[in-house]
Write a protein that holds these residues in place. Structure first.
Motif, short mmCIF file in Angstrom:
data_model
loop_
_atom_site.label_atom_id
_atom_site.label_comp_id
_atom_site.label_asym_id
_atom_site.label_seq_id
_atom_site.Cartn_x
_atom_site.Cartn_y
_atom_site.Cartn_z
N GLY B 428 23.38 -13.54 43.02
CA GLY B 428 22.13 -13.63 43.76
C GLY B 428 22.27 -14.22 45.14
N MET B 429 23.51 -14.56 45.54
CA MET B 429 23.71 -15.17 46.86
C MET B 429 24.06 -14.11 47.91
SD MET B 429 23.85 -18.69 46.42
CE MET B 429 25.26 -19.75 46.68
N GLY B 430 24.12 -12.86 47.52
CA GLY B 430 24.60 -11.82 48.44
C GLY B 430 23.50 -11.25 49.31
N ASN B 431 23.83 -10.10 49.89
CA ASN B 431 22.95 -9.48 50.88
C ASN B 431 21.56 -9.14 50.37
OD1 ASN B 431 24.67 -9.45 53.09
ND2 ASN B 431 25.74 -7.64 52.32
N CYS B 432 21.44 -8.76 49.10
CA CYS B 432 20.12 -8.33 48.63
C CYS B 432 19.27 -9.52 48.19
CB CYS B 432 20.23 -7.30 47.51
SG CYS B 432 20.39 -7.98 45.86
N GLN B 433 19.83 -10.72 48.31
CA GLN B 433 19.11 -11.96 47.98
C GLN B 433 18.66 -12.00 46.53
OE1 GLN B 433 16.56 -14.07 50.33
NE2 GLN B 433 17.64 -13.74 52.23
N GLY B 434 19.44 -11.40 45.67
CA GLY B 434 19.15 -11.51 44.25
C GLY B 434 18.11 -10.54 43.73
#
Ligand SMILES: Cc1cc2nc3c(=O)[nH]c(=O)nc-3n(C[C@H](O)[C@H](O)[C@H](O)COP(=O)(O)OP(=O)(O)OC[C@H]3O[C@@H](n4cnc5c(N)ncnc54)[C@H](O)[C@@H]3O)c2cc1C
Ligand code: FES
Lengths: 78, 485
Positions: B428-434
């Motif tokens: 959940g820390m990536g580009n799509c914000q989880g």
């Protein structure tokens, strides 16, 4: 038609296509490799998932499903 | 719920002035278009922002090069805007991605010329929904996409995602996607609806009993029959296979307990798989603005809390359409008109018309759609067996490549909130914000603890909630009023 360069090779895409549509029309489903080298492609198709990131005119992390093609746009995929 | 901030965003002196309007509408789908049209008709100055290049939202996506077709009757109020007609008092800005809203209603929108700041006393959020991600083996392979994504590609560019396509999921959207793909020349090898035949026919009967929905439902089934697309009820896809791209899929019947019976599964050769198990409202801007959210247990998703006039808990902020709660385009149009009218009422500018009567008629329209609401809620509910497909080796967080095994280990080690899972393994820390993994992780937490997935809250969004371009972040709002639920 609009000419784009996919990994350097010319491809005639339809005017108004997104980068994703042009890539799929050119028979390419693999848009990027993730950090572990696994292939990824178009997933949500509406700008949410960020799976379709490609390199466009040298700019990294462009959402292929959202960006419109332009004449002579360079699109780089693995 | 706004955090106190040193300086309101609207008064920042380090940035160019924020452009002012009476109303900012975010999202130009059926809901946003209806809200914008209704308010502008009262002489209210409206700015309408959308990240796509054309208005219409997900359902009315169309090619850039062709004129807009006529919309169905229920959407007549948005036809002019959809066609691109100039409407007095309304400024439509396509290609603008809203990536933040401050606690004092300053909207940050990234467009072709970089980020602009806009502000208005009223904001209508009409951000729509996205497809429920269902992690299963092989779902990250190129060629596996959402049914809605395949439809968008087709509607906007005429491209079909593959030659031999499997469509799987539940509810009405997969049937539409399959019909459109088949009519565009793809060979749709099957549509698999996870609803068992008895449930499917019961739902169908309810829709057919509704005069304005029956025609649409029947013509859809006729279109599928004409293209000889087999519809298999009570079946689902359980695995995709391939190396560089999807080359096949394993499909299986759904047992009485809702779980897929892999032991009697079949292999199908395909080059594209379209998955559509339901929709999740895009509530991230509402959450960022501090609007109260509610968890809908039956649907397993968060929605935006609203009063009958579509007002959220945040002052001046309204939410309509699938971005608040997934009810489909018909309802989005009515909700949009309600919000547009409510804004006009609060400004005292209803243009001399009988606003109370109009409002009552709109609410009657909503009531008439209840059978459809119930059908969607049942079709899109998170099905018991789906979480089983997220076997240990399956990637749950696509951005950070976190597997189900890792998430289960963290839960085993005591992680009890979405935040704890996030900080312990980066899910959940990536580009799509989880947005893609948090619904699944909430369900995994629920499975481990016996609590409702709603217990684990909605993860607090941070700006930019969508890509903001190279220079955007330097402008980040000083006072995002995050929702911590
Ligand atoms: C991919 C997909 C395809 C669908 N196809 C169909 C279909 O064919 N038939 C059908 O009946 N239903 C379809 N639906 C269901 C659909 O959600 C609704 O029926 C209907 O479109 C909802 O209208 P809306 O106005 O609430 O939202 P939408 O139509 O989703 O419109 C929301 C708009 O907001 C914009 N937006 C969102 N966030 C931002 C932001 N931060 N900044 C700028 N703009 C933003 C989006 O670009 C979008 O144009 C689809 C849903 C999805 C997700
Ligand atoms: S495919 Fe999801 S963002 Fe482009």
């Amino acid at each position: 038609m609009t000419r784009v360069l996919i990994n350097g090779a010319a491809f005639e895409a339809a005017a108004g296509d997104t980068v994703a549509a042009a890539l799929i029309a050119a028979g390419r489903k693999k848009f990027r490799l993730n950090a572990k080298g696994a292939p990824r492609g178009l997933y949500c198709g509406i700008g949410v998932c960020q799976e379709c990131l490609v390199v466009v005119n040298g700019e990294a992390n462009v959402r292929a499903c959202m960006r419109a093609i332009e004449p002579d746009m360079r699109i780089d995929v693995p | 719920m706004s955090e106190p901030s040193a300086q309101p965003d609207a008064e920042r002196t380090d940035l160019p002035h924020a452009e002012r309007a009476d109303l900012i509408v975010i999202g130009a789908g059926p809901g946003g278009l209806a809200a914008a049209a209704r308010a502008a008709a009262c002489g209210i100055s409206v700015v309408l922002l959308d990240e796509h290049r054309l208005p219409g939202g997900q359902i009315f996506r169309r090619p850039l090069a062709l004129p807009a077709p006529a919309v169905p009757d229920y959407a007549r109020s948005i036809q002019a805007l959809y066609r691109g007609d100039a409407v007095p008092d309304l400024s439509y800005r396509p290609d603008h991605t809203v990536w933040a809203i401050s606690g004092d209603n300053v909207v940050y929108a990234a467009g072709p010329e970089g980020t602009r700041r806009l502000t208005a006393p009223h904001i209508v959020l009409a951000t729509g929904a996205y497809e429920w991600p269902v992690p299963m083996p092989g779902w990250t392979l190129p060629g596996v996409m959402t049914a809605g994504g395949a439809q968008s590609l087709l509607k906007a560019s005429g491209r079909v995602a593959g030659q031999r396509v499997l469509v799987a999921g539940a509810g009405p959207l997969i049937l539409q996607a399959a019909a459109q793909l088949a009519e565009a020349g793809a060979q749709v090898v099957a549509v698999l609806d996870a609803a068992p035949a008895a449930e499917w026919w019961a739902s169908a009967a309810r829709i057919l009993a509704h005069p304005s929905l029956a025609g649409e439902g029947l013509s859809l089934l006729a279109r599928l029959r004409a293209k000889r697309v087999p519809v298999k009820r009570g079946w689902t896809v359980v695995q995709m296979l391939g190396t560089e791209a999807v080359a096949g899929a394993l499909v299986a019947p759904v047992g009485a307990d809702g779980r897929a019976r892999r032991d009697v599964g079949e292999f199908i050769q395909v080059d594209a798989v379209c998955l559509g198990f339901g929709l999740i409202p895009s509530v991230e801007l509402a959450a960022l603005r501090g609007c109260a959210l509610d968890f809908a247990p039956a649907l397993g998703v968060w929605g935006v809390r609203r009063d009958p006039g579509m007002a959220t808990s945040a002052a001046g902020v309204y939410a309509v359409g699938d971005g608040a709660a997934v009810h489909g385009a018909r309802r989005a149009v009515i909700e949009g008109r309600i919000a547009g009218l409510a804004v006009a009422q609060s400004l005292g500018r209803t243009g001399g018309r009988d606003a109370a009567r109009e409002m009552a008629a709109l609410h009657k329209g909503l009531a008439r759609l209840r059978p459809l609401d119930r059908y969607l809620a049942s079709a899109f509910r998170p099905r018991t067996g789906l979480l089983d497909l997220a076997e240990d080796g399956v990637v749950v967080c696509r951005c950070e490549d976190v597997t189900a095994r890792t998430v289960r280990n963290e839960i085993g080690n005591g992680a009890r909130t979405l935040h704890e899972v996030k900080t312990s393994c980066r899910a959940g820390m990536g580009n799509c914000q989880g947005r893609n993994c948090m619904p699944t992780i909430a369900r995994m937490l629920a499975a481990a603890t016996g609590e409702s997935p709603g217990t684990f809250g909605y993860p607090k969004p941070r700006p930019p909630v969508r890509p903001c371009g190279a220079t955007g972040l330097s402008l980040a709002p000083a006072s995002p009023s995050g929702n911590t639920r």
